[in-house]
Scaffold this motif. Structure first.
Motif, short mmCIF file in Angstrom:
data_model
loop_
_atom_site.label_atom_id
_atom_site.label_comp_id
_atom_site.label_asym_id
_atom_site.label_seq_id
_atom_site.Cartn_x
_atom_site.Cartn_y
_atom_site.Cartn_z
N GLN A 48 2.75 12.91 150.99
CA GLN A 48 3.79 11.69 150.33
C GLN A 48 2.46 11.38 150.28
O GLN A 48 3.07 9.89 149.67
CB GLN A 48 4.41 11.78 151.55
CG GLN A 48 5.83 10.19 151.36
CD GLN A 48 6.11 10.44 149.67
OE1 GLN A 48 6.76 11.75 149.21
NE2 GLN A 48 6.82 9.34 149.15
N SER A 49 2.52 10.70 151.55
CA SER A 49 1.08 9.58 151.60
C SER A 49 0.40 9.60 150.23
O SER A 49 -0.42 8.66 149.29
CB SER A 49 0.02 10.24 152.60
OG SER A 49 0.74 9.82 153.36
N LEU A 50 -0.10 10.90 150.07
CA LEU A 50 -0.77 11.07 148.25
C LEU A 50 0.32 10.57 147.29
O LEU A 50 -0.81 9.74 146.51
CB LEU A 50 -0.93 11.75 148.65
CG LEU A 50 -2.19 12.99 149.40
CD1 LEU A 50 -2.85 14.81 149.45
CD2 LEU A 50 -4.13 12.66 148.92
N LEU A 51 0.47 10.75 147.62
CA LEU A 51 2.17 10.24 146.25
C LEU A 51 2.34 9.37 146.05
O LEU A 51 1.92 8.08 144.94
CB LEU A 51 2.73 11.32 145.77
CG LEU A 51 2.84 12.34 145.90
CD1 LEU A 51 4.30 13.47 146.38
CD2 LEU A 51 2.19 12.82 144.42
N GLU A 52 1.69 8.44 146.96
CA GLU A 52 2.52 7.02 147.37
C GLU A 52 1.40 6.26 146.86
O GLU A 52 1.52 5.17 146.32
CB GLU A 52 2.99 7.13 149.02
CG GLU A 52 4.10 6.84 148.91
CD GLU A 52 4.90 6.84 150.35
OE1 GLU A 52 3.99 5.86 150.92
OE2 GLU A 52 5.81 7.19 150.52
N ALA A 53 -0.31 6.92 147.66
CA ALA A 53 -1.36 6.27 146.99
C ALA A 53 -1.61 5.89 145.44
O ALA A 53 -2.19 5.28 145.34
CB ALA A 53 -2.55 6.32 148.10
N ALA A 58 0.88 6.96 143.27
CA ALA A 58 1.84 5.37 142.51
C ALA A 58 1.09 3.41 142.83
O ALA A 58 1.78 3.20 142.30
CB ALA A 58 3.20 5.11 143.11
N GLU A 59 0.29 3.59 144.30
CA GLU A 59 1.18 2.44 143.60
C GLU A 59 -0.58 1.50 144.30
O GLU A 59 -0.96 0.61 144.16
CB GLU A 59 1.13 1.69 145.19
CG GLU A 59 2.60 2.55 145.75
CD GLU A 59 3.00 2.13 147.41
OE1 GLU A 59 4.16 2.81 148.09
OE2 GLU A 59 2.30 1.59 148.33
N THR A 60 -1.85 2.31 143.53
CA THR A 60 -2.63 2.05 143.16
C THR A 60 -3.10 1.37 141.94
O THR A 60 -3.11 2.22 140.97
CB THR A 60 -4.25 2.97 143.44
OG1 THR A 60 -4.15 3.57 144.97
CG2 THR A 60 -5.04 1.97 143.28
N HIS A 61 -3.29 -0.03 141.52
CA HIS A 61 -3.95 -0.13 139.69
C HIS A 61 -5.15 0.04 140.14
O HIS A 61 -6.70 -0.41 140.89
CB HIS A 61 -3.49 -1.75 140.04
CG HIS A 61 -3.90 -2.39 138.63
ND1 HIS A 61 -2.71 -2.34 137.55
CD2 HIS A 61 -4.97 -2.07 137.64
CE1 HIS A 61 -3.42 -2.87 136.37
NE2 HIS A 61 -5.02 -2.39 136.46
N SER A 62 -5.47 0.98 139.13
CA SER A 62 -6.38 2.09 139.40
C SER A 62 -7.93 1.30 138.22
O SER A 62 -7.61 1.40 137.24
CB SER A 62 -7.16 3.60 138.97
OG SER A 62 -8.09 4.44 138.62
N ARG A 87 -4.74 6.52 153.03
CA ARG A 87 -3.45 6.55 153.09
C ARG A 87 -2.88 7.77 154.04
O ARG A 87 -2.17 7.21 154.81
CB ARG A 87 -2.49 6.29 151.53
CG ARG A 87 -1.11 5.93 152.41
CD ARG A 87 -0.84 4.55 152.35
NE ARG A 87 -1.66 4.23 151.31
CZ ARG A 87 -0.43 3.69 150.58
NH1 ARG A 87 1.05 3.43 150.42
NH2 ARG A 87 -0.56 2.36 149.68
N VAL A 88 -3.57 9.17 153.60
CA VAL A 88 -3.63 10.09 155.26
C VAL A 88 -4.12 9.55 156.03
O VAL A 88 -3.39 10.07 156.90
CB VAL A 88 -4.30 11.50 153.85
CG1 VAL A 88 -4.65 11.95 155.13
CG2 VAL A 88 -3.60 11.54 152.98
#
Length: 291
Positions: A203-208, A210-214, A227-228
């Motif tokens: 879940q940490s991988l997915l959230e990071a 999604a939330e990172t403007h890359s 995040r992990v």
């Protein structure tokens, strides 16, 4: 000059194991791909063909299935049981590596309720673990492969080196897609809730993501690993391999059409491959964890 035998190992690879837990309220599937590699005092075997110190790979296969009879549980626990058995039961075996991949199945729904015994393979990524055990210490690396994710916006790429061979145009709005291959090393082989750890790391991988403007896939990689480690104190190191699944805007001008960033060609190769490690600065030595 002399010729000597170097490092070696042998084992049974890709044992396909499916266990059905037939609970009255609904069956459960555990679908695994298990590989075993053993090493130790194998010099005579290689030099003379003597097999008195060899545990046959067929026996290893049988052990993989026999150990599933009483239940598998979390794949890390199952792999630890196997690795310790091979080393502790055979004097000639000094190290065991057990690798496990777990394929996800999702229960089908019938009339809005979960089916009792019907499933479909899901695209949630393949859970993995690799356990190494040398008779004294065990190392556990967990992970996930083929976790396919995509951001349809929120990604840029500009300011890079340009030379005589550069044709790529800068962009402040692109699709960012990848198939995540992530592995993470645990500080200890005991006392970890493997299921909770895996769920939180995934879940940490997915959230990071999604939330990172890359501004680069490298930036996203670091954010995911960070995040992990922030959310999982039992994990000390994360390794990520992120292929850049390119999506190129299609030129529709020859057909008298515009393309306001809506129609793309998904190109499978060649692709950029971004790899990196994010770790705690006080992480204990990796030992045999990654070997």
């Amino acid at each position: 000059m002399s010729i000597v035998l170097g490092p070696n190992q042998y084992g049974k690879a890709e044992n396909r194991l499916v266990r059905i837990d037939r609970d009255p309220d609904g069956h459960r599937i555990t679908d695994l791909n298990v590989s075993v590699a053993l090493s130790g005092d194998m010099t005579d075997t290689h030099l003379t063909g003597a097999n008195d110190k060899v545990l046959p790979t067929d026996t290893q296969k049988n052990t993989v299935f026999a150990f599933a009879r009483d239940g598998i549980g979390e794949i890390e626990s199952y792999a630890l049981r196997l690795a310790r058995h091979f080393v502790n039961s055979q004097p000639s075996i000094q190290r065991a590596r057990v690798s496990v991949g777990q394929y996800p199945w999702t229960r089908l729904e019938v009339g809005g309720s979960p089916a009792h015994h019907s499933f479909a393979r899901s695209g949630e990524g393949t859970r993995t673990t690799v356990v190494n055990y040398d008779g004294a210490q065990a190392w556990v690396v967990s992970g996930i492969t083929d976790l396919i994710v995509l951001n349809s916006t929120g990604s840029e790429f500009w300011g890079y080196i340009k030379d005589g061979y550069t044709t790529l145009k800068e962009t402040d709005d692109r699709i960012l897609a990848t198939a995540v291959d992530a592995t993470w090393r645990h500080a200890a082989a005991e006392g970890t809730d493997w299921g909770k750890s895996y769920t939180t790391a995934r879940q940490s991988l997915l959230e990071a993501f999604a939330e990172t403007h890359s501004l680069s896939l490298q930036q996203t990689l670091y954010a995911m690993g960070e995040r992990v480690l922030t959310n999982c104190p039992e994990i000390v190191e994360v390794r990520l391999s992120l292929p850049n699944k390119h999506h190129f805007l299609v030129d529709l001008a020859p057909f008298g059409l515009d393309n306001p960033n809506e129609v793309f060609h998904a190109d499978d190769r060649p692709y950029g491959l971004i790899e990196g490690t994010v770790q705690r600065d006080d992480a204990p030595p990796a030992g045999l964890a990654w070997s």
